[in-house]
Design an enzyme around this catalytic site. Structure first.
Site, PDB file in Angstrom:
ATOM      1  N   ASP A  38      -6.594  10.614  -4.997  1.00 13.69           N
ATOM      2  CA  ASP A  38      -5.732   9.776  -3.738  1.00 13.69           C
ATOM      3  C   ASP A  38      -4.536   9.316  -4.339  1.00 13.69           C
ATOM      4  O   ASP A  38      -4.460   9.358  -5.516  1.00 13.69           O
ATOM      5  CB  ASP A  38      -6.708   8.176  -3.366  1.00 13.69           C
ATOM      6  N   ASN A  39      -3.598   9.121  -3.996  1.00 16.47           N
ATOM      7  CA  ASN A  39      -2.116   8.009  -4.232  1.00 16.47           C
ATOM      8  C   ASN A  39      -1.557   9.007  -4.927  1.00 16.47           C
ATOM      9  O   ASN A  39      -1.390   8.763  -6.236  1.00 16.47           O
ATOM     10  CB  ASN A  39      -2.317   7.380  -5.343  1.00 16.47           C
ATOM     11  N   CYS A  59       1.125  -1.208   0.118  1.00 17.85           N
ATOM     12  CA  CYS A  59      -0.243   0.175  -0.414  1.00 17.85           C
ATOM     13  C   CYS A  59       1.249   1.073  -0.052  1.00 17.85           C
ATOM     14  O   CYS A  59       2.081   1.179   0.733  1.00 17.85           O
ATOM     15  CB  CYS A  59      -0.816   0.020   1.336  1.00 17.85           C
TER      16      CYS A  59
HETATM   17  N1  MTE Z   1      -9.970  -1.532  -5.842  1.00 15.18           N
HETATM   18  C1  MTE Z   1     -11.393  -1.542  -5.153  1.00 15.18           C
HETATM   19  N2  MTE Z   1     -11.985  -1.751  -6.480  1.00 15.18           N
HETATM   20  N3  MTE Z   1     -11.568  -1.283  -4.285  1.00 15.18           N
HETATM   21  C2  MTE Z   1     -10.539  -0.781  -3.396  1.00 15.18           C
HETATM   22  O1  MTE Z   1     -11.006  -0.025  -2.243  1.00 15.18           O
HETATM   23  N4  MTE Z   1      -7.849  -0.387  -2.908  1.00 15.18           N
HETATM   24  C3  MTE Z   1      -6.666  -0.258  -3.554  1.00 15.18           C
HETATM   25  C4  MTE Z   1      -6.772  -2.046  -4.315  1.00 15.18           C
HETATM   26  N5  MTE Z   1      -7.363  -1.905  -5.286  1.00 15.18           N
HETATM   27  C5  MTE Z   1      -9.219  -0.846  -4.072  1.00 15.18           C
HETATM   28  C6  MTE Z   1      -9.028  -1.657  -4.821  1.00 15.18           C
HETATM   29  C7  MTE Z   1      -5.389  -0.413  -2.889  1.00 15.18           C
HETATM   30  S1  MTE Z   1      -5.224   1.681  -2.191  1.00 15.18           S
HETATM   31  C8  MTE Z   1      -4.686  -1.315  -2.501  1.00 15.18           C
HETATM   32  S2  MTE Z   1      -3.067  -0.974  -1.729  1.00 15.18           S
HETATM   33  C9  MTE Z   1      -5.082  -2.448  -2.521  1.00 15.18           C
HETATM   34  O2  MTE Z   1      -6.476  -2.522  -3.192  1.00 15.18           O
HETATM   35  C10 MTE Z   1      -4.668  -3.643  -1.656  1.00 15.18           C
HETATM   36  O3  MTE Z   1      -5.065  -5.028  -2.084  1.00 15.18           O
HETATM   37  P1  MTE Z   1      -5.585  -5.870  -0.713  1.00 15.18           P
HETATM   38  O4  MTE Z   1      -6.795  -5.449  -0.342  1.00 15.18           O
HETATM   39  O5  MTE Z   1      -6.033  -7.155  -1.438  1.00 15.18           O
HETATM   40  O6  MTE Z   1      -4.576  -6.036   0.090  1.00 15.18           O
END
Ligand code: MTE
Length: 908
Positions: free
Chosen positions: A311-312, A178
């Site tokens: 974000d990010n 993350c």
């Molecule tokens: N995809 C969706 N659809 N919704 C989400 O909230 N979070 C993202 C990503 N993909 C997210 C997502 C983020 S910020 C991260 S760091 C990763 O998923 C985390 O993956 P994990 O929960 O399988 O570790």
């Protein structure tokens, strides 16, 4: 036209089927038997292990490869999830929840994660969910389609079976990280916009699926026009589904290893990790790996999804959170987006608070940890310093990922696991360094830094930024020494603890007043580091330099209420000047008069508000022996007496959320139960309560005044009507308090304190206003949007009061659209029941529907003149709505119409 790959015979994965003539038949055919047979390409049964029940692990790997992790599948839904929308997802209760109960954002304890080894079992893998997990039944899974469309020559809806059948199935070991990993360290320096990840926001798994590049080749992006590949998830978030994108050239490059994946460590994805199918983007931040994948669009532009922009990002270090929130351009500047991971490392052993008894003659200790980098770059060097950065020693590095480069393994579930011709490094590596106890005995801190094959080295100084992302300054462990039974013991202290837990040298040293951006320990380190770090950490001073009066708590408490004093962080302030000028009204000061208001004050004031407080600093709190202490405004936990009103002006008291009802697109009713079933709230008509809650995403404590919408005499419960201010381009952070409400789940608690307000409708035509009782015969009520709540309380009290036959009412309610008129049924019913002589009702709308008999446009003087009573001694106007409406229209209009607004206008 959208194509569908046909159900071919079970001669699967024959690339010849990728001919243009294929793919015209309907998808319904997938439920027919040939496609069913192709399910053998997916792990069977294709249901997450935690949902299925039985203990399961993925198919074992041949000798010579890292061991498959042992899953410890949770068997029941954790208590914390029971009242949330995720109350069907079985989760490991020992993970550290970083944003309260919901949404689920979690990391394992660092030693547990590290002990699990190279491949992380699902029950220890970090999770980052922005909202509730989509619940996918077996039927929905079977009919789950990923729509691939946009600038492509053939648009296709793929089922997961189609993907497995049409393209080579591959497995890659990939570390997901993350972007917020290690953010807690940044948050201790200065609170960022994100929640507090420790150093375990990183995990590695075997991901099975098909290469994105194969799918793109199949749909054939339009040459020259197609530039990006946009992914969209199936979760529902307030600002639309989660989505982000990749450059097309990268997505088509198989070396980048981008996958559409349905399995993790040989098992179907767990719901938290994207079941039934997700994107996996190696070498980039986890935020690019979209879960619950629904749609892939090939486009001329990058993703337009809300979180792709908001974000990010690593914003320039001088941009502070409030500024970032308010200034859209930072978020849309493509230079600040995070794509690839940066080089990073952390120490897992020694653990935080680990104690080592030294054997200086022969003892040895192995310091261990992890390191990773982005973009497929290998970590080429990990160095340790035992003298606070003066000199560095090279650690041993173990790259378990390389074991996969020696063996090509094929299996029905994993497909091809073949890294023999792959040079990229997409996984973490582990490093270790053996050190003699005699050396540790002389050492005050252990520090680690890594370098990658781009020769990028982790920096000494923190690059603090408003989102707190990509924190990768040297990871430092402080060492303290004690002697027990003649033997020296070392105690190791990590920089922080994940989530809300307090501990670690950063917090401790900050409290001691040390500059934690230039940390040094013991004699060796003192002054040895000079800092080029940005200095965003300065706390706003809240004291005056020349004030040195000592004041006791009893002096504070015995102060005249007309000149109220209160305490914030051990300093005493005179609130007299605020009584008139405080934006929250004088009442908010009177409520904390004679009290320690630290928590309340810090919860709602910005650095500017804090700086203003300094002007009213009059002394420092001292404690006399036996004098009452400045007690924290703790939540009261005394048992409740059902006969005694719930509200207390001096104590925060908890209420539990029992029901949420949606009224329209942005308004919700939140119902809270009082501790005793038949307990009255104790709120006079026309007054308000303070509600405070802790935001789940930022952990901030926020409070606002509200008037309940529940009936005045209701027992055992209270309801609030909350209009949620969702984040929007013009209001990027959304409402500070209402976002907190939006995060609440049934079972959560908020706190209340009150009553609050200088107005009271006492009944039988009598009002109390600013301490003076008045007979009122004509009551004008003006409200905008959700400002209806205090107005409604008064209206109900008058019209349901059997002793009051004479008070006449006028109501003017302004809203944007008809759908925005809150409590309209009740207003119309009261109007119908009492007739126009008693109760005149008028609405006005910004956008009127085709049949509309009331007013159009904003409230103006003509409208007030027509729909409010004229000025009189027995008249009073009550108003609640946006500041602009009150100050720019209502007040000047009433003045011009002859009202004495000082005496006869009550602003809620
Ligand atoms: N995809 C969706 N659809 N919704 C989400 O909230 N979070 C993202 C990503 N993909 C997210 C997502 C983020 S910020 C991260 S760091 C990763 O998923 C985390 O993956 P994990 O929960 O399988 O570790």
């Amino acid at each position: 036209m959208t194509e569908s790959p046909s159900d071919t015979s079970s001669e699967t994965r024959d690339r010849s089927i990728l001919s243009e003539s294929e793919g015209q038949s309907s998808f319904s055919s997938l439920s027919s038997s040939p496609a069913r047979e192709s399910c053998s390409l997916l792990p069977q049964p294709f249901t997450p292990a935690t949902l299925l029940g039985p203990e399961r692990d993925g198919p074992s790997l041949p000798a010579g490869l890292p061991c498959l992790p042992k899953n410890d599948n949770p068997r029941v839904v954790a208590d914390q999830d029971i009242e949330t929308p995720d109350n069907w997802v079985k989760r490991n209760p020992n993970l550290i929840r970083l944003t309260g109960k919901h949404p689920f954002n979690t990391e394992a304890r660092l030693p547990d994660l590290f002990k699990a080894g190279f491949l992380t079992p699902a029950h220890l893998h970090f999770v980052r969910n922005h909202g509730a997990v989509p619940r996918v039944s077996d039927e929905e899974r079977d009919s789950w389609k990923i729509r691939v469309h946009g600038l492509v020559e053939r648009e296709v809806d793929f089922s997961i079976e189609d993907l497995a059948r049409l393209f080579p199935v591959v497995t890659l070991p990939v570390t997901l990280v993350c972007a917020g990993n290690r953010r807690k360290e940044q948050n201790v320096v200065r609170k960022s916009l994100g929640f507090s990840w420790g150093a375990a926001g990183v995990s590695t798994a075997l991901w099975t699926g098909v290469y994105l590049s194969d799918v793109l080749d199949y749909v054939r992006p339009v040459r020259g026009k197609a530039k990006y590949v946009v992914f969209e998830g199936g979760d529902s978030l307030p600002n639309g589904p989660y989505g982000t994108s990749q450059k097309l050239t990268w997505a088509r490059n198989k070396d980048k290893g981008m996958l559409i994946a349905w399995a993790m460590n040989g098992l179907p994805l767990e719901p938290d990790h994207g079941y039934p199918v997700r994107v996996v983007i190696p070498g980039q931040i986890g935020g690019r790996s979209v879960k619950w994948l629904r749609r892939i669009e090939v486009s001329h532009q990058e993703s337009q999804h809300y979180l792709h922009f908001w974000d990010n990002k690593v914003l320039p270090t001088q941009v502070l959170p409030d500024q970032a929130r308010g200034e859209k351009h930072w978020w849309y500047d493509p230079r600040y987006i995070i794509t690839e991971l940066n080089v990073n490392s952390a120490i897992a052993r020694p653990d935080h608070e680990e104690i080592l008894s030294l054997d200086v003659d022969s003892g040895e200790y192995i310091v261990e940890g992890y390191a990773y980098s982005g973009g497929g770059r290998r970590v080429t060097r990990v160095e340790l310093s035992l003298d606070q950065g003066e000199t560095w020693k090279i650690a041993e590095i173990n790259y378990p990922e390389d074991m996969f480069r020696a063996v090509c393994h094929t299996d029905p579930v994993y497909g091809t696991l073949d890294l023999t011709e792959r040079d990229t490094s997409f996984c973490w590596c582990f490093w270790s360094f053996r050190v003699r106890h005699s050396v540790l005995a002389e050492c005050d801190a252990i520090m680690v830094r890594a370098m990658d094959e781009g020769l990028v080295l982790q920096p000494r100084d923190m690059y603090w930024s408003a989102l707190g992302m990509m924190n990768n300054w040297w990871f430092r462990i402080a060492i303290s020494k004690t002697t027990v039974d003649g033997r020296t013991q070392l105690r190791f202290e990590h920089p922080t603890l994940a989530g809300a837990a307090s501990g670690g040298w950063m917090e401790r040293m900050k409290n001691e007043g040390t500059d934690i951006l230039k940390p040094s320990w013991g004699a060796n380190g003192a002054g040895s580091l000079s800092s080029r770090a940005p200095a965003p950490a300065q706390e706003t001073p809240m004291t005056k330099p020349n004030v040195n009066r000592n004041i006791t708590m009893s002096e504070v408490q015995n102060q005249d209420r007309a000149m109220p004093w209160f305490v914030v962080k051990g300093e005493v302030y005179d609130g007299t000047a605020f009584l008139d000028e405080h934006p929250g009204g004088g009442d908010s000061i009177l409520l904390v008069a004679g009290e320690d208001a630290t928590e309340d004050f810090m919860a709602i004031h910005s650095p500017e508000g804090r700086a203003k407080l300094a002007e009213h600093h009059i002394g420092t709190l001292v404690q006399r022996e036996n004098a009452p202490t400045a007690a924290e405004p703790e939540t009261d936990s005394a048992p409740e007496n059902a006969d005694v009103a719930f509200l207390d002006k001096k104590k925060w008291k908890s209420v539990q959320l029992t029901e949420i009802r949606q009224l329209n697109h942005d308004c919700w009713i939140y119902r809270f139960s009082l501790p005793a079933e038949s307990q009255p709230l104790g709120l006079p008509v026309g007054q308000h309560v303070f509600v405070r809650l802790r935001r789940k995403d930022t952990s901030e404590l926020v409070q606002r005044a509200y008037t309940p919408v529940s009936w005045h005499g209701a027992l055992g419960a209270v309801e609030f009507l909350i209009k949620i201010y969702y984040p929007s381009p013009g209001y990027p952070a959304g409402g500070k308090m209402t976002s907190g409400f939006h995060q609440l789940a049934i079972g959560d608690t908020v706190e209340m304190k009150g009553p609050l307000g200088s107005f009271e409708w006492k009944g039988n035509g009598t009002a109390m206003w600013k301490g003076v009782e008045r007979r009122i015969n004509k009551l004008g009520l003006i409200c905008g949007g959700s400002g209806v709540t205090p107005i409604l309380q008064v209206l109900r009290r008058v019209l349901h009061d059997k002793t009051d036959k004479t008070t006449q009412l006028w109501l003017l309610s302004a809203n944007k659209t008809e759908a925005d008129i809150l409590c309209r049924e009740e207003l119309d019913a009261l109007h119908a029941a009492h007739g126009t002589d008693r109760f005149r009702l008028h609405y006005t709308l910004g956008h009127v529907p085709s049949k509309w008999k009331y007013g159009i446009g904003r409230i103006n003087e003509a409208m007030i003149s027509q729909h409010m009573p004229g000025p009189s001694d027995d008249g009073l106007i009550l108003v609640c709505g946006p500041d602009g409406m009150i100050s720019q229209t209502v007040k000047p209009s009433l003045r011009r119409l002859g009202w004495d607004i000082e005496r006869s206008l009550v602003v809620f």
